[in-house]
Design a protein around this motif. Structure first.
Motif, PDB file in Angstrom:
ATOM      1  N   PHE A 153     -31.050  -8.591  30.781  1.00  0.00           N
ATOM      2  CA  PHE A 153     -31.646  -7.217  31.128  1.00  0.00           C
ATOM      3  C   PHE A 153     -31.634  -6.259  29.908  1.00  0.00           C
ATOM      4  O   PHE A 153     -30.497  -6.090  29.397  1.00  0.00           O
ATOM      5  CB  PHE A 153     -31.127  -6.586  32.326  1.00  0.00           C
ATOM      6  N   GLU A 154     -32.503  -5.918  29.335  1.00  0.00           N
ATOM      7  CA  GLU A 154     -32.421  -5.101  28.077  1.00  0.00           C
ATOM      8  C   GLU A 154     -33.160  -3.675  28.245  1.00  0.00           C
ATOM      9  O   GLU A 154     -34.062  -3.531  28.744  1.00  0.00           O
ATOM     10  CB  GLU A 154     -33.217  -5.859  27.102  1.00  0.00           C
ATOM     11  N   VAL A 157     -29.600  -0.333  32.492  1.00  0.00           N
ATOM     12  CA  VAL A 157     -28.659  -0.575  33.490  1.00  0.00           C
ATOM     13  C   VAL A 157     -27.747   0.652  33.763  1.00  0.00           C
ATOM     14  O   VAL A 157     -26.725   0.743  32.967  1.00  0.00           O
ATOM     15  CB  VAL A 157     -27.722  -1.781  33.707  1.00  0.00           C
ATOM     16  N   ILE A 158     -27.848   1.432  34.764  1.00  0.00           N
ATOM     17  CA  ILE A 158     -26.997   2.515  35.024  1.00  0.00           C
ATOM     18  C   ILE A 158     -26.014   2.054  36.178  1.00  0.00           C
ATOM     19  O   ILE A 158     -24.809   2.534  36.067  1.00  0.00           O
ATOM     20  CB  ILE A 158     -27.909   3.858  35.510  1.00  0.00           C
ATOM     21  N   ILE A 194     -26.283  -8.057  30.273  1.00  0.00           N
ATOM     22  CA  ILE A 194     -26.853  -6.644  30.030  1.00  0.00           C
ATOM     23  C   ILE A 194     -26.616  -6.560  28.629  1.00  0.00           C
ATOM     24  O   ILE A 194     -25.608  -6.443  28.003  1.00  0.00           O
ATOM     25  CB  ILE A 194     -25.978  -5.770  30.761  1.00  0.00           C
ATOM     26  N   GLY A 195     -27.864  -6.680  27.957  1.00  0.00           N
ATOM     27  CA  GLY A 195     -28.124  -6.407  26.590  1.00  0.00           C
ATOM     28  C   GLY A 195     -28.452  -7.501  25.745  1.00  0.00           C
ATOM     29  O   GLY A 195     -28.003  -8.495  26.102  1.00  0.00           O
ATOM     30  N   LYS A 222     -21.980   2.337  36.654  1.00  0.00           N
ATOM     31  CA  LYS A 222     -21.464   2.532  37.909  1.00  0.00           C
ATOM     32  C   LYS A 222     -21.392   1.482  38.815  1.00  0.00           C
ATOM     33  O   LYS A 222     -22.025   0.353  38.339  1.00  0.00           O
ATOM     34  CB  LYS A 222     -22.373   3.703  38.683  1.00  0.00           C
ATOM     35  N   GLY A 223     -20.632   1.273  39.749  1.00  0.00           N
ATOM     36  CA  GLY A 223     -20.522   0.102  40.580  1.00  0.00           C
ATOM     37  C   GLY A 223     -19.444  -0.749  40.170  1.00  0.00           C
ATOM     38  O   GLY A 223     -19.456  -2.115  40.865  1.00  0.00           O
TER      39      GLY A 223
END
Length: 477
Positions: free
Chosen positions: A33-34, A242-243, A10-11, A267-268
């Motif tokens: 994932f960006e 990404v939340i 992520i990033g 979250k998660g």
């Protein structure tokens, strides 16, 4: 998009891409994932002022990009990356129009320093000869070094403050100011313990590799990394904030190129309250106020050495630089701040229209400051380059809020992923046996909020990937 990957990053900053490449090299199936429309984190290039003028929005000179033990092994030249090496890595001007220059040649650099020549050769000569033995350990987490004696010798020099080390080795004030220029990259008061380490690492790197930058813009470094990553079979998804980790495809490991504050918002993730509390106490450092200019001609520095340098450190006395770096931590700013200047177009004609030029600069400011410091920056440059203001065709300003909007990892304008003082230099983000792992066995941190900290070197991502490999894919180690 597959429903399952081996690992998801992520990033897409340099650390995120480094982690992804390392895992992909081992035969894993990964994806990045960006959240932004453009990859690269703070390593991007854009026309900020006028059409045809290419400015590095964040990172501009990448002294650790070539020096990185991981990046320098990658075949990035195959994907169009060209390094530009100015004759002078960095220069430091004085008010009488003279300057000291840091050349790749150690002896040539020392020869300028008069009575401090031998002391400079002794200090950096030993570091340079040991560099290949200690660079991996310097750019990684605390552990048992491969060469304990060489590492200990470096540590004894690196642990004092920049002020203490300069006073110990050098007699001439100008030599001390010259060293301060690189040490002040720490964004710390120069009286702080271990602030000397930044000057030692960056200056030794200059003598080993120079301070090069990518032809055409820092964004080309990101582009080459991503082309190599794709050649290995990796995937990149842009415009994907990404939340909740549960919204991502399934994976054995998730590596976050995020700072602690951002990670805690995801979250998660199975984080216990103790870990969350410790992460919430993570300290962010000073911010920066950044400017870019479109110029009618190169910056008219009085010193030819400055005109030949890719980077120029501006601060005209020991007291001026010390005061500048001390005041920002009191939520103040000096009227004559330490200024970092980068100039690319004198050495790279692709940066601006024919006959025109670009320049880039920043100063350290209190975290979160929204004050416009453009006047004091331009005044400082004018002292070293009379007539500079007359060359300005257009300017771009970015305060700490603008920088965080550009790259959410730059919390309050902090470009190092967190304060790099002695409490967080080696034990970031918290004191932990493995700084990259978290209480959730699937989640890892690979950002500059882990060792070795800020800079475009990718080693945070590399070491986080190694930890994920050890935990989930031991058969590939």
């Amino acid at each position: 998009m597959p429903s399952k990957y081996d690992a998801i990053i992520i990033g897409s900053g340099s650390n995120g891409i480094a982690a992804a490449i390392r895992l992909q090299e081992k035969g894993l199936q990964t994806a990045i994932f960006e959240q932004a429309a453009t990859p690269g984190g703070a390593t991007r290039t854009s026309e900020l002022t006028l059409p045809g003028f290419k400015h590095d929005v964040g990172s501009a000179i990448l002294p650790l990009g070539l020096a990185s033990p991981f990046f320098r092994k990658l075949p990035l030249a195959q994907y169009g990356l060209e390094w530009v090496h100015p004759e002078v890595a960095y220069a430091h001007p004085f008010e009488d129009g003279t300057a000291y220059a840091c050349y790749k040649d150690l002896a040539r650099t020392a020869a300028q320093l008069g009575e401090d020549e031998q002391a400079y050769l002794k200090l950096f000569g030993s570091l340079l000869s040991d560099w290949s033995k200690i660079d991996n350990d310097l750019l990684g987490p605390i552990g048992i070094p491969d060469h304990p004696l060489a590492f200990m010798k470096f540590g004894l020099k690196a642990m004092p403050s920049a002020q203490m080390l300069a006073n110990h080795y050098f007699k001439n004030e100008r030599t001390k100011v010259f060293f301060y220029g690189s040490a002040a990259h720490s964004t710390l008061p120069l009286t702080n313990i271990a602030s000397a380490s930044f000057g030692l690492v960056l200056t030794t790197g200059a003598h080993k590799y120079n301070w090069p930058f990518p032809k055409g813009g820092a964004g080309n470094f990101t582009a080459a990394l991503l082309e190599h990553y794709r050649s290995l079979g990796g995937e990149l998804f842009l415009n994907n904030p990404v939340i909740d980790v549960r919204d991502l495809p399934n994976a054995y490991a998730y590596l976050f190129d995020l700072t602690p504050r951002q990670l805690l918002r995801i979250k998660g993730l199975n984080f216990n309250s103790l870990y969350r509390n410790r992460m919430e106490n993570y300290k962010y450092g000073a911010g920066v106020f950044k400017m870019d200019w479109a110029l009618s001609e190169p910056i008219p520095f009085s010193s030819e050495k400055c005109r030949k340098a890719g980077t120029i450190h501006i601060g005209f006395s020991k007291e001026e630089i010390e005061e500048s770096e001390k005041e920002i931590h009191k939520n103040n700013i000096s009227g004559t701040p330490y200024v970092l200047v980068a100039q690319h177009s004198p050495f790279d004609i692709t940066r601006a229209p024919e006959g025109k030029h670009t320049a880039w600069a920043y100063i350290h400011v209190p975290n979160g400051s929204t004050i416009d410091y453009s006047g004091v920056i331009e005044n400082q440059i004018e002292r070293a380059a009379p007539g500079f203001k007359d060359t300005i065709l257009a300017r771009s300003k970015m305060n700490t809020f603008d920088l965080q909007e550009f790259d959410p990892n730059l919390i309050g304008g902090d470009i190092n992923g967190g304060k790099q003082d002695i409490t967080q230099l080696f034990t970031r983000p918290i004191v932990k046996l493995s700084p990259y792992s978290t209480p959730d066995p699937r989640a890892y941190i690979c950002s500059s909020s882990t060792p070795p900290g800020g800079g475009v070197h990718g080693m945070c991502g590399f070491h986080a990937a190694e930890k994920a490999l050890h935990d989930h894919f031991k058969e590939l180690m």
